[in-house]
Design a protein around this motif. Structure first.
Motif, PDB file in Angstrom:
ATOM      1  N   ARG A   1       1.131  -0.659   5.283  1.00 11.82           N
ATOM      2  CA  ARG A   1       1.440  -0.571   6.713  1.00 11.82           C
ATOM      3  C   ARG A   1       1.256   0.872   7.183  1.00 11.82           C
ATOM      4  O   ARG A   1       1.715   1.809   6.530  1.00 11.82           O
ATOM      5  N   THR A   2       0.582   1.018   8.314  1.00 13.27           N
ATOM      6  CA  THR A   2       0.168   2.354   8.772  1.00 13.27           C
ATOM      7  C   THR A   2       0.419   2.505  10.267  1.00 13.27           C
ATOM      8  O   THR A   2       0.175   1.575  11.042  1.00 13.27           O
ATOM      9  N   VAL A   3       0.916   3.670  10.654  1.00 14.90           N
ATOM     10  CA  VAL A   3       1.072   4.019  12.066  1.00 14.90           C
ATOM     11  C   VAL A   3       0.412   5.386  12.273  1.00 14.90           C
ATOM     12  O   VAL A   3       0.735   6.346  11.561  1.00 14.90           O
TER      13      VAL A   3
ATOM     14  N   ALA B   1       8.676   4.503  14.089  1.00 15.73           N
ATOM     15  CA  ALA B   1       7.610   4.311  13.107  1.00 15.73           C
ATOM     16  C   ALA B   1       8.180   4.234  11.699  1.00 15.73           C
ATOM     17  O   ALA B   1       7.770   3.382  10.890  1.00 15.73           O
TER      18      ALA B   1
ATOM     19  N   LEU C   1       7.913   0.969   9.207  1.00 23.94           N
ATOM     20  CA  LEU C   1       7.240   1.064   7.909  1.00 23.94           C
ATOM     21  C   LEU C   1       8.185   0.832   6.737  1.00 23.94           C
ATOM     22  O   LEU C   1       7.762   0.944   5.581  1.00 23.94           O
TER      23      LEU C   1
ATOM     24  N   LEU D   1       7.969   8.017   2.777  1.00 18.88           N
ATOM     25  CA  LEU D   1       6.717   7.609   3.396  1.00 18.88           C
ATOM     26  C   LEU D   1       5.611   8.561   2.975  1.00 18.88           C
ATOM     27  O   LEU D   1       5.866   9.703   2.582  1.00 18.88           O
TER      28      LEU D   1
ATOM     29  N   MET E   1       2.270   6.135   6.410  1.00 21.56           N
ATOM     30  CA  MET E   1       1.948   4.952   5.628  1.00 21.56           C
ATOM     31  C   MET E   1       3.122   4.590   4.720  1.00 21.56           C
ATOM     32  O   MET E   1       3.825   5.469   4.204  1.00 21.56           O
ATOM     33  N   THR E   2       3.300   3.304   4.519  1.00 19.46           N
ATOM     34  CA  THR E   2       4.299   2.840   3.563  1.00 19.46           C
ATOM     35  C   THR E   2       3.948   3.332   2.164  1.00 19.46           C
ATOM     36  O   THR E   2       2.791   3.264   1.747  1.00 19.46           O
TER      37      THR E   2
END
Length: 287
Positions: free
Chosen positions: A105-107, A120, A124, A129, A168-169
């Motif tokens: 999972r990405t923001v 965010a 995530l 992170l 990102m996770t």
């Protein structure tokens, strides 16, 4: 007589890369033409012939512009189509997600907004992170942040220097694979082992870690990622979690293919040249 290979290089390209490509050409009677970015004159009109081969191992902005100047639809390259030459690699994670490929999972953060950053982090799954700044090599720009204080201080620095960070996770307990794809098949795969006192990993020096892979979910994901970025050659990084789940990290073009050849003994350069020669034949067929 086979067509020549025009290889766009600059000072950043490892000597091993050009040496392996030149040796592959010599073994097949292909003339190897090195195009030095530093000596290229954009005022001189250069036109490659139909069926000529073109590859750019250099990654600089200038090298990309030289490649674009030499490109023609009738030239054999690792691009799936002509407009793929102008593809924005930074958009790859979004493209992977829209194609349903499994990525962490990405923001992507677009402004230094604490409230947005908290949302965010929650989205995530919380800390720790991974913060990634696109454009680095060898793990440079990939950071593991384990506290809110460390996260916001790093983000302050990145935004102050004009960067666009991705959150990102973090995927622990996973094996990092590099899969080299040419055309529609994976020609090499190898494990990357963690560096001492680091969460990041690097390529193995043990030949036993290298293989010519048989079709599997790992290779299928690598081929799908290469297809998504509209390339016919890529080094694809994938995390294989202990649960069996796969997470696609990135698909790199160009990539440092000599690792699999020098350590693993897999003739990647030969496979690259064979692919371009086959494509050249198709391009030269009467229509």
């Amino acid at each position: 007589m086979p067509p020549p290979l025009y290889c766009v290089t600059d000072a950043t390209v490892p000597a091993t890369t050009t040496a392996l490509l030149a040796a592959a050409c010599a073994a097949r009677g292909v003339r190897f033409e090195e195009v030095d970015v530093g000596r290229f004159d954009p005022c001189e009109e250069v036109e490659l012939r139909a069926g000529d081969l073109l590859f750019r191992p250099a990654v600089s902005y200038a090298a990309v512009r030289v490649e674009q100047a030499l490109f023609a639809e009738s030239v054999a390259t690792f691009y799936a189509s002509g407009d793929a030459l102008c593809f924005d690699g930074a958009a790859a994670p979004l493209l992977f997600a829209r194609r349903g490929l499994p990525i962490p999972r990405t923001v992507t953060l677009l402004r230094n907004d604490r409230a947005q950053q908290r949302r965010a982090v929650e989205l995530l799954g919380g800390l720790p992170l991974v913060v990634k700044v696109p454009g680095g090599e060898g793990g440079v720009g990939v950071m593991l942040l384990e506290s809110w204080a460390s996260l916001v201080s790093v983000l302050d620095h990145l935004f102050a220097t004009g960067r666009t960070p991705q959150l990102m996770t973090y995927v622990p307990e996973a094996i990092h694979w590099r899969v080299v794809v040419i055309g529609e098949r994976a020609v090499a795969a190898y494990r990357n082992h963690p560096y001492p006192d680091d969460f990041r990993s690097g390529p193995s020096s043990d030949p036993a870690d290298y293989e010519v892979p048989t079709p599997s979910p790992l290779t299928a994901l690598a081929v799908a990622a290469t297809r998504a970025i509209r390339r016919e050659f890529a080094g694809v990084d994938i995390l294989a979690h202990a649960s069996g789940r796969l997470y696609l990290l990135e698909a790199n073009f160009p990539c440092y293919f000599p690792q699999a050849q020098v350590v693993g003994g897999i003739d990647v350069a030969g496979a690259m040249l064979a692919h371009l020669l086959e494509k050249s034949e198709r391009l030269r067929e009467p229509r």
